[in-house]
Write a protein that holds these residues in place. Structure first.
Motif, PDB file in Angstrom:
ATOM      1  N   ILE A 185       0.841  -1.190   0.000  1.00 28.29           N
ATOM      2  CA  ILE A 185       0.000   0.000   0.000  1.00 28.29           C
ATOM      3  C   ILE A 185       0.878   1.242   0.000  1.00 28.29           C
ATOM      4  O   ILE A 185       1.786   1.361   0.807  1.00 28.29           O
ATOM      5  CB  ILE A 185      -0.928   0.020   1.225  1.00 28.29           C
ATOM      6  CG1 ILE A 185      -1.882  -1.189   1.192  1.00 28.29           C
ATOM      7  CG2 ILE A 185      -1.727   1.316   1.278  1.00 28.29           C
ATOM      8  CD1 ILE A 185      -2.786  -1.267   2.393  1.00 28.29           C
ATOM      9  N   ASP A 186       0.609   2.151  -0.924  1.00 27.26           N
ATOM     10  CA  ASP A 186       1.268   3.457  -0.921  1.00 27.26           C
ATOM     11  C   ASP A 186       0.367   4.415  -0.154  1.00 27.26           C
ATOM     12  O   ASP A 186      -0.717   4.781  -0.613  1.00 27.26           O
ATOM     13  CB  ASP A 186       1.477   3.942  -2.352  1.00 27.26           C
ATOM     14  CG  ASP A 186       2.307   5.208  -2.416  1.00 27.26           C
ATOM     15  OD1 ASP A 186       2.553   5.802  -1.336  1.00 27.26           O
ATOM     16  OD2 ASP A 186       2.707   5.614  -3.516  1.00 27.26           O
ATOM     17  N   LEU A 187       0.800   4.782   1.057  1.00 23.52           N
ATOM     18  CA  LEU A 187      -0.032   5.624   1.915  1.00 23.52           C
ATOM     19  C   LEU A 187      -0.375   6.951   1.252  1.00 23.52           C
ATOM     20  O   LEU A 187      -1.417   7.546   1.531  1.00 23.52           O
ATOM     21  CB  LEU A 187       0.665   5.865   3.250  1.00 23.52           C
ATOM     22  CG  LEU A 187       0.902   4.619   4.112  1.00 23.52           C
ATOM     23  CD1 LEU A 187       1.620   5.003   5.399  1.00 23.52           C
ATOM     24  CD2 LEU A 187      -0.405   3.925   4.426  1.00 23.52           C
ATOM     25  N   GLU A 188       0.496   7.438   0.353  1.00 21.12           N
ATOM     26  CA  GLU A 188       0.240   8.716  -0.313  1.00 21.12           C
ATOM     27  C   GLU A 188      -0.995   8.643  -1.194  1.00 21.12           C
ATOM     28  O   GLU A 188      -1.702   9.636  -1.386  1.00 21.12           O
ATOM     29  CB  GLU A 188       1.466   9.123  -1.137  1.00 21.12           C
ATOM     30  CG  GLU A 188       1.378  10.513  -1.712  1.00 21.12           C
ATOM     31  CD  GLU A 188       2.689  10.990  -2.294  1.00 21.12           C
ATOM     32  OE1 GLU A 188       2.717  11.294  -3.495  1.00 21.12           O
ATOM     33  OE2 GLU A 188       3.683  11.049  -1.546  1.00 21.12           O
ATOM     34  N   ASP A 189      -1.297   7.422  -1.736  1.00 19.83           N
ATOM     35  CA  ASP A 189      -2.482   7.262  -2.573  1.00 19.83           C
ATOM     36  C   ASP A 189      -3.769   7.441  -1.781  1.00 19.83           C
ATOM     37  O   ASP A 189      -4.836   7.669  -2.352  1.00 19.83           O
ATOM     38  CB  ASP A 189      -2.476   5.884  -3.236  1.00 19.83           C
ATOM     39  CG  ASP A 189      -1.340   5.739  -4.238  1.00 19.83           C
ATOM     40  OD1 ASP A 189      -0.852   6.777  -4.723  1.00 19.83           O
ATOM     41  OD2 ASP A 189      -0.933   4.592  -4.522  1.00 19.83           O
ATOM     42  N   LEU A 190      -3.692   7.314  -0.468  1.00 15.35           N
ATOM     43  CA  LEU A 190      -4.873   7.458   0.377  1.00 15.35           C
ATOM     44  C   LEU A 190      -5.117   8.900   0.788  1.00 15.35           C
ATOM     45  O   LEU A 190      -6.132   9.206   1.413  1.00 15.35           O
ATOM     46  CB  LEU A 190      -4.726   6.591   1.633  1.00 15.35           C
ATOM     47  CG  LEU A 190      -4.421   5.105   1.408  1.00 15.35           C
ATOM     48  CD1 LEU A 190      -4.266   4.391   2.737  1.00 15.35           C
ATOM     49  CD2 LEU A 190      -5.520   4.457   0.571  1.00 15.35           C
ATOM     50  N   ILE A 191      -4.183   9.804   0.440  1.00 18.41           N
ATOM     51  CA  ILE A 191      -4.301  11.211   0.821  1.00 18.41           C
ATOM     52  C   ILE A 191      -4.793  12.016  -0.366  1.00 18.41           C
ATOM     53  O   ILE A 191      -4.225  11.974  -1.455  1.00 18.41           O
ATOM     54  CB  ILE A 191      -2.937  11.759   1.306  1.00 18.41           C
ATOM     55  CG1 ILE A 191      -2.481  10.969   2.543  1.00 18.41           C
ATOM     56  CG2 ILE A 191      -3.027  13.239   1.606  1.00 18.41           C
ATOM     57  CD1 ILE A 191      -1.087  11.313   2.998  1.00 18.41           C
ATOM     58  N   GLU A 192      -5.877  12.739  -0.167  1.00 19.77           N
ATOM     59  CA  GLU A 192      -6.457  13.540  -1.244  1.00 19.77           C
ATOM     60  C   GLU A 192      -5.502  14.667  -1.638  1.00 19.77           C
ATOM     61  O   GLU A 192      -4.924  15.333  -0.783  1.00 19.77           O
ATOM     62  CB  GLU A 192      -7.783  14.141  -0.780  1.00 19.77           C
ATOM     63  CG  GLU A 192      -8.462  15.005  -1.835  1.00 19.77           C
ATOM     64  CD  GLU A 192      -9.729  15.659  -1.328  1.00 19.77           C
ATOM     65  OE1 GLU A 192     -10.408  16.328  -2.132  1.00 19.77           O
ATOM     66  OE2 GLU A 192     -10.030  15.513  -0.122  1.00 19.77           O
TER      67      GLU A 192
END
Length: 354
Positions: A24-31
């Motif tokens: 999981i790329d945590l940055e992808d979860l940040i708008e």
């Protein structure tokens, strides 16, 4: 409980799996969203959505943008995406970087968080300049000091910072880093001074240097003068100059002749008793907004198109109406956002002040 189990119980339908962090790329979860980032003189930082500040007419008093303790004031302001890196350049010539989403998002009235809690700064070290960067590509980082020296270094040289920061420029004890910009390798640079002068020259007059170099002279200063801003010239840009007393102007970039680095430059804006000294210069486009911040934390956002272009020798017009004892400390360029509300105007100042 057993009766409830017999009546309502059914097999589990959720599948539980082992998930590794690399999956999981945590940055992808940040708008991704545009933010206004502010830093105070005492080193408190925060971010807020740009939508917090609706556009106003030129000459307004603004809204409260930060709650600061006595003796502190907002010193830096810029806009960046949540997914951008912020390169922080310190008073000792070192570089740190953080993602914008790692900076606490707080309310307009909040004071912010101490920078020393976000990065490993040494005692007495403070952030003096910063730029948002998405990728470390083939561009150059141009740095200017208050004493008129300038340096150009490849952006890729800053792509691997260490926990305690890396050297960005070698500074003398009495020099302060006041401006940092990105260039494509074939652009002009304008340095503006506190006494209202500006020197424009081509960036190739500044050879590419390593991270530990000190730089070369960009503008010659008169006694008591210092550099307050740097602009990288782009097609269609105009030069916006702002003075401490809230007056400023926008001037076509073609009004500034290309000279050589190390000159005194030409007149940029009159630093009269009405205007006060020039506190900064930025490059803006007709479609932009600008955001101005005062020492007491008031913020005004206004469209650039409300500021008509005038010549280099003019005193300018009122850009922000200040309370007694307040002064302008920062100005930043923002992309314009449409607002359904009717902007405030200050038609009485539109004519006759230039």
């Amino acid at each position: 409980i057993l009766e409830m189990k017999r009546k309502y119980g059914d097999p589990r339908r959720t599948e539980i799996l082992d998930v590794f962090e690399d999956d999981i790329d945590l940055e992808d979860l940040i708008e991704e969203a545009m933010m206004a980032v502010t830093i105070s003189q005492d080193g408190y930082i925060k971010r807020m959505p740009l939508s917090t500040y609706r556009s106003q007419g030129r000459g307004g008093k603004g809204i409260t943008g930060s709650s600061t303790k006595e003796g502190d004031s907002v010193e830096h302001l810029f806009a960046a995406s949540t997914h951008d890196y912020i390169l922080f350049f310190t008073s000792r010539g070192r570089l740190h970087w953080k993602k914008v989403y790692d900076i606490p998002e707080l309310s307009r009235q909040a004071r912010g968080r101490a920078l020393v809690n976000l990065m490993q700064c040494e005692d007495g070290e403070s952030v003096t300049a910063m730029i948002p960067v998405r990728e470390f590509d083939d561009r150059f980082v141009v740095m200017a000091t208050s004493y008129g020296t300038i340096k150009r270094t490849p952006l890729k040289a800053f792509s691997r910072p260490k926990r305690n920061g890396i050297i960005a420029v070698k500074l003398r004890e009495d020099h302060k880093l006041i401006g940092v910009g990105l260039t494509g390798g074939d652009q002009d640079i304008v340095l503006g001074t506190r006494q209202g002068r500006a020197n424009r020259f081509h960036e190739k007059e500044v050879r590419s240097m390593g991270r530990t170099a000190s730089g070369v002279r960009g503008v010659k200063l008169r006694p008591g003068d210092e550099v307050v801003g740097m602009v990288v010239v782009e097609p269609g840009v105009t030069l916006l100059s702002l003075c401490e007393n809230g007056f400023g102007k926008r001037t076509p970039i073609d009004d500034y002749p290309v000279k050589h680095r190390g000159n005194y430059g030409v007149i940029n804006i009159k630093t009269s008793s009405r205007n006060g000294p020039c506190m900064g210069i930025i490059g803006v486009f007709e479609s932009d907004d600008i955001m101005m911040v005062t020492a007491r934390g008031m913020i005004v956002r206004t469209p650039v198109e409300n500021i008509r272009p005038i010549g280099r020798n003019a005193q300018g017009v009122r850009m922000i109406r200040l309370n007694d004892g307040d002064k302008v400390v920062s100005v930043a360029r923002l992309e314009h956002e449409e607002d359904d509300e009717t902007p405030e105007t200050d038609d009485g100042q539109q004519n006759g002040e230039a």
